[in-house]
Design an enzyme around this catalytic site. Sequence first.
Site, PDB file in Angstrom:
ATOM      1  N   ASN A 288      -5.887   2.217  10.938  1.00 38.14           N
ATOM      2  CA  ASN A 288      -5.072   0.836  11.433  1.00 38.14           C
ATOM      3  C   ASN A 288      -3.676   0.881  11.183  1.00 38.14           C
ATOM      4  O   ASN A 288      -3.048   1.048  10.072  1.00 38.14           O
ATOM      5  CB  ASN A 288      -5.913  -0.193  10.417  1.00 38.14           C
ATOM      6  CG  ASN A 288      -5.064  -1.569  10.797  1.00 38.14           C
ATOM      7  OD1 ASN A 288      -4.346  -1.722  11.845  1.00 38.14           O
ATOM      8  ND2 ASN A 288      -5.257  -2.597   9.799  1.00 38.14           N
ATOM      9  N   TRP A 289      -2.943   1.168  12.183  1.00 36.09           N
ATOM     10  CA  TRP A 289      -1.658   1.379  12.268  1.00 36.09           C
ATOM     11  C   TRP A 289      -0.821   0.096  11.912  1.00 36.09           C
ATOM     12  O   TRP A 289       0.570   0.073  11.597  1.00 36.09           O
ATOM     13  CB  TRP A 289      -0.971   1.672  13.702  1.00 36.09           C
ATOM     14  CG  TRP A 289      -1.518   3.448  14.001  1.00 36.09           C
ATOM     15  CD1 TRP A 289      -2.259   4.196  13.267  1.00 36.09           C
ATOM     16  CD2 TRP A 289      -0.760   4.166  15.122  1.00 36.09           C
ATOM     17  NE1 TRP A 289      -2.300   5.467  13.998  1.00 36.09           N
ATOM     18  CE2 TRP A 289      -1.360   5.400  14.785  1.00 36.09           C
ATOM     19  CE3 TRP A 289       0.214   3.726  15.953  1.00 36.09           C
ATOM     20  CZ2 TRP A 289      -0.938   6.515  15.957  1.00 36.09           C
ATOM     21  CZ3 TRP A 289       0.571   4.682  16.907  1.00 36.09           C
ATOM     22  CH2 TRP A 289      -0.083   6.040  16.886  1.00 36.09           C
ATOM     23  N   LYS A 290      -1.407  -0.943  11.988  1.00 30.01           N
ATOM     24  CA  LYS A 290      -0.692  -2.316  11.913  1.00 30.01           C
ATOM     25  C   LYS A 290       0.381  -2.278  12.849  1.00 30.01           C
ATOM     26  O   LYS A 290       0.296  -1.558  13.860  1.00 30.01           O
ATOM     27  CB  LYS A 290      -0.423  -2.478  10.320  1.00 30.01           C
ATOM     28  CG  LYS A 290      -1.721  -2.303   9.431  1.00 30.01           C
ATOM     29  CD  LYS A 290      -1.407  -2.893   8.169  1.00 30.01           C
ATOM     30  CE  LYS A 290      -2.721  -2.437   7.266  1.00 30.01           C
ATOM     31  NZ  LYS A 290      -2.472  -2.757   6.009  1.00 30.01           N
TER      32      LYS A 290
ATOM     33  N   HIS B 288      -9.260  -9.271   9.527  1.00 35.32           N
ATOM     34  CA  HIS B 288      -8.351  -8.423   8.564  1.00 35.32           C
ATOM     35  C   HIS B 288      -7.752  -9.452   7.387  1.00 35.32           C
ATOM     36  O   HIS B 288      -7.147 -10.407   8.117  1.00 35.32           O
ATOM     37  CB  HIS B 288      -7.518  -7.555   9.262  1.00 35.32           C
ATOM     38  CG  HIS B 288      -6.746  -6.606   8.401  1.00 35.32           C
ATOM     39  ND1 HIS B 288      -5.697  -7.013   7.449  1.00 35.32           N
ATOM     40  CD2 HIS B 288      -6.951  -5.084   8.062  1.00 35.32           C
ATOM     41  CE1 HIS B 288      -5.362  -6.066   6.822  1.00 35.32           C
ATOM     42  NE2 HIS B 288      -6.099  -4.945   7.168  1.00 35.32           N
TER      43      HIS B 288
ATOM     44  N   GLU C 118      -5.049  -9.636   6.710  1.00 36.95           N
ATOM     45  CA  GLU C 118      -3.506  -9.975   7.190  1.00 36.95           C
ATOM     46  C   GLU C 118      -3.590 -11.029   8.081  1.00 36.95           C
ATOM     47  O   GLU C 118      -2.609 -11.731   8.288  1.00 36.95           O
ATOM     48  CB  GLU C 118      -2.713  -8.676   7.683  1.00 36.95           C
ATOM     49  CG  GLU C 118      -2.386  -7.803   6.352  1.00 36.95           C
ATOM     50  CD  GLU C 118      -2.152  -6.431   6.575  1.00 36.95           C
ATOM     51  OE1 GLU C 118      -1.997  -5.859   7.799  1.00 36.95           O
ATOM     52  OE2 GLU C 118      -2.159  -5.544   5.545  1.00 36.95           O
TER      53      GLU C 118
ATOM     54  N   GLU D 172     -12.333  -4.346   1.970  1.00 39.26           N
ATOM     55  CA  GLU D 172     -10.836  -4.065   1.790  1.00 39.26           C
ATOM     56  C   GLU D 172     -10.451  -5.043   0.753  1.00 39.26           C
ATOM     57  O   GLU D 172     -10.021  -6.017   1.186  1.00 39.26           O
ATOM     58  CB  GLU D 172     -10.023  -4.345   3.102  1.00 39.26           C
ATOM     59  CG  GLU D 172     -10.439  -3.219   4.232  1.00 39.26           C
ATOM     60  CD  GLU D 172      -9.146  -3.092   5.166  1.00 39.26           C
ATOM     61  OE1 GLU D 172      -9.094  -1.934   5.056  1.00 39.26           O
ATOM     62  OE2 GLU D 172      -8.503  -3.991   5.514  1.00 39.26           O
TER      63      GLU D 172
ATOM     64  N   GLY E 270      -2.033  -1.607   0.684  1.00 42.06           N
ATOM     65  CA  GLY E 270      -0.642  -1.241   0.786  1.00 42.06           C
ATOM     66  C   GLY E 270      -0.083  -1.136  -0.583  1.00 42.06           C
ATOM     67  O   GLY E 270       1.279  -1.320  -0.915  1.00 42.06           O
TER      68      GLY E 270
ATOM     69  N   SER F  11      -5.450   1.499   0.219  1.00 41.82           N
ATOM     70  CA  SER F  11      -4.861   2.517  -0.547  1.00 41.82           C
ATOM     71  C   SER F  11      -5.470   3.983  -0.362  1.00 41.82           C
ATOM     72  O   SER F  11      -5.471   4.784  -1.256  1.00 41.82           O
ATOM     73  CB  SER F  11      -4.220   2.354  -1.798  1.00 41.82           C
ATOM     74  OG  SER F  11      -3.376   1.125  -1.705  1.00 41.82           O
TER      75      SER F  11
ATOM     76  N   GLY G  61      -4.779   2.367   6.334  1.00 41.00           N
ATOM     77  CA  GLY G  61      -3.445   1.898   6.703  1.00 41.00           C
ATOM     78  C   GLY G  61      -2.378   2.872   6.770  1.00 41.00           C
ATOM     79  O   GLY G  61      -2.536   3.597   7.492  1.00 41.00           O
ATOM     80  N   GLY G  62      -1.753   2.833   5.492  1.00 41.06           N
ATOM     81  CA  GLY G  62      -0.686   3.659   5.427  1.00 41.06           C
ATOM     82  C   GLY G  62      -0.626   5.110   5.879  1.00 41.06           C
ATOM     83  O   GLY G  62       0.033   5.855   6.564  1.00 41.06           O
TER      84      GLY G  62
END
Length: 248
Positions: free
Chosen positions: A13-15, A92, A94, A164, A170, A209, A230-231
């Site tokens: 997930n590049w966000k 998600h 976010e 999640e 993150g 993470s 993510g990251g």
Amino acid sequence: MQILSRRPIVAGNWKMNGNKSLVSLLEDKLAHEDLSHLDVVICPPFPYLGLFGDTVSLGAQNMSMHDSGAHTGEVSASMLQETGCSYVILGHSERRADHAETNEIVALKVEKALAAGLTPILCVGETEEIRDGGNLFAFLAEQIDAVEQQIGILQFAHIVLAYEPIWAIGTGKTASPEQAQEVHQFLREHLAKKNSDIATKINILYGGSVKGSNAKELFSQQDVDGGLIGGASLNPEDFLSICLAAKQ
Ligand code: 13P
């Protein structure tokens, strides 16, 4: 559409990150590896969806709950399907926090995604306060049940779940493999009350993470079928090592 198999899935997930050159860097990195034991999914921002070849499966990070119409800035499920997406991340944390997406809105989106032939990656997860307050399992059950009430348990055969924990997103603070396993097992047992076959076969991904250095231990847990990254999905080298850590 996803057929239940517990074949591992690693989804990036590049966000709201990345650029055109990351598309080719990532494709080059993955092209030379045998990743046939898992489904590698990339969920970039909408403008980059059309740039990927067939090295990976594609997913969107969100979609509208409407089919079409006067909804400026929104993208529909059928548009995603036409653009080559097989997956869409829904619910998600976010989106829930920044765009006030309730359990009911998420449930409607899941229904629309399924109708368009997309596989929803349905995200659930708790804040630290909820966990510390002893309400973890009730909270997660509520998130799942809202969707189940909208679409019925049998449709979960076409869904991927992602656990999640918000406190692990993150933050560098990964859930321990035992914490992840405990929740994944709970989610499976919760679904089993309605349909044990679907509960046994549904893919449940862990997100929060995940890195090249901790992926193997997390993915080795019995009820963890891959990850939502993510990251680390923005670093081709790291993302590849996470893909390689997925169970055979
Ligand atoms: P991080 O891997 O950056 O913690 O993000 C997890 C996530 O939110 C994936 O959807």
